[in-house]
Design a protein around this motif. Structure first.
Motif, PDB file in Angstrom:
ATOM      1  N   LEU A  21      24.190 -36.484  19.356  1.00 22.14           N
ATOM      2  CA  LEU A  21      25.364 -36.261  18.460  1.00 22.14           C
ATOM      3  C   LEU A  21      26.578 -36.926  19.138  1.00 22.14           C
ATOM      4  O   LEU A  21      26.888 -37.132  20.244  1.00 22.14           O
ATOM      5  CB  LEU A  21      25.551 -34.709  18.535  1.00 22.14           C
ATOM      6  CG  LEU A  21      24.552 -33.851  17.744  1.00 22.14           C
ATOM      7  CD1 LEU A  21      25.101 -32.246  18.010  1.00 22.14           C
ATOM      8  CD2 LEU A  21      24.377 -34.152  16.488  1.00 22.14           C
ATOM      9  N   GLU A  25      30.310 -34.754  15.262  1.00 16.42           N
ATOM     10  CA  GLU A  25      29.206 -34.108  14.934  1.00 16.42           C
ATOM     11  C   GLU A  25      29.206 -32.855  15.779  1.00 16.42           C
ATOM     12  O   GLU A  25      28.661 -31.593  15.220  1.00 16.42           O
ATOM     13  CB  GLU A  25      27.913 -34.908  14.978  1.00 16.42           C
ATOM     14  CG  GLU A  25      27.977 -36.208  13.870  1.00 16.42           C
ATOM     15  CD  GLU A  25      26.751 -37.007  14.289  1.00 16.42           C
ATOM     16  OE1 GLU A  25      26.139 -37.469  13.304  1.00 16.42           O
ATOM     17  OE2 GLU A  25      26.604 -37.218  15.649  1.00 16.42           O
ATOM     18  N   ALA A  26      29.368 -32.954  16.949  1.00 16.33           N
ATOM     19  CA  ALA A  26      28.964 -31.905  17.797  1.00 16.33           C
ATOM     20  C   ALA A  26      30.244 -30.865  17.443  1.00 16.33           C
ATOM     21  O   ALA A  26      29.804 -29.776  17.659  1.00 16.33           O
ATOM     22  CB  ALA A  26      29.219 -32.456  19.398  1.00 16.33           C
TER      23      ALA A  26
END
Length: 91
Positions: A21, A25-26
């Motif tokens: 990721l 995104e994380a």
């Protein structure tokens, strides 16, 4: 412009290091997980009732399934009777 540090930056950093990721995104994953665990018992019961009803299950099947799922929540709620479950769904 400086970004304000998040209370969960260490978790985001860990996800970036340990998964494919990217940082954005994380961060979204962390926010989604936090929102999931922030759900109240009542919100969980209503959501699961709608989901299971949409899959064609009957109320007796639905309430049995919800009763079995509740103790496995992150913070297990008190045991709810069938009547309490119905009151949450139908008021």
């Amino acid at each position: 412009m400086l970004e304000r540090p998040s209370a969960h930056d260490d978790l985001v950093d860990h996800l970036v290091r340990s998964t494919p990721l990217r940082r954005g995104e994380a961060a979204r994953v962390v926010l989604d997980v936090l929102a999931y665990f922030d759900e109240t018992v009542e919100e969980f019961v209503r959501r699961r009732h709608r989901e299971l009803q949409a899959r064609g299950l009957t109320n007796p099947e639905i309430f049995e399934r919800i009763t079995a799922e509740l103790p496995h929540r992150a913070v297990a709620p008190p045991e709810l009777s069938l009547r309490q479950l119905r009151r949450i769904v139908y008021g």
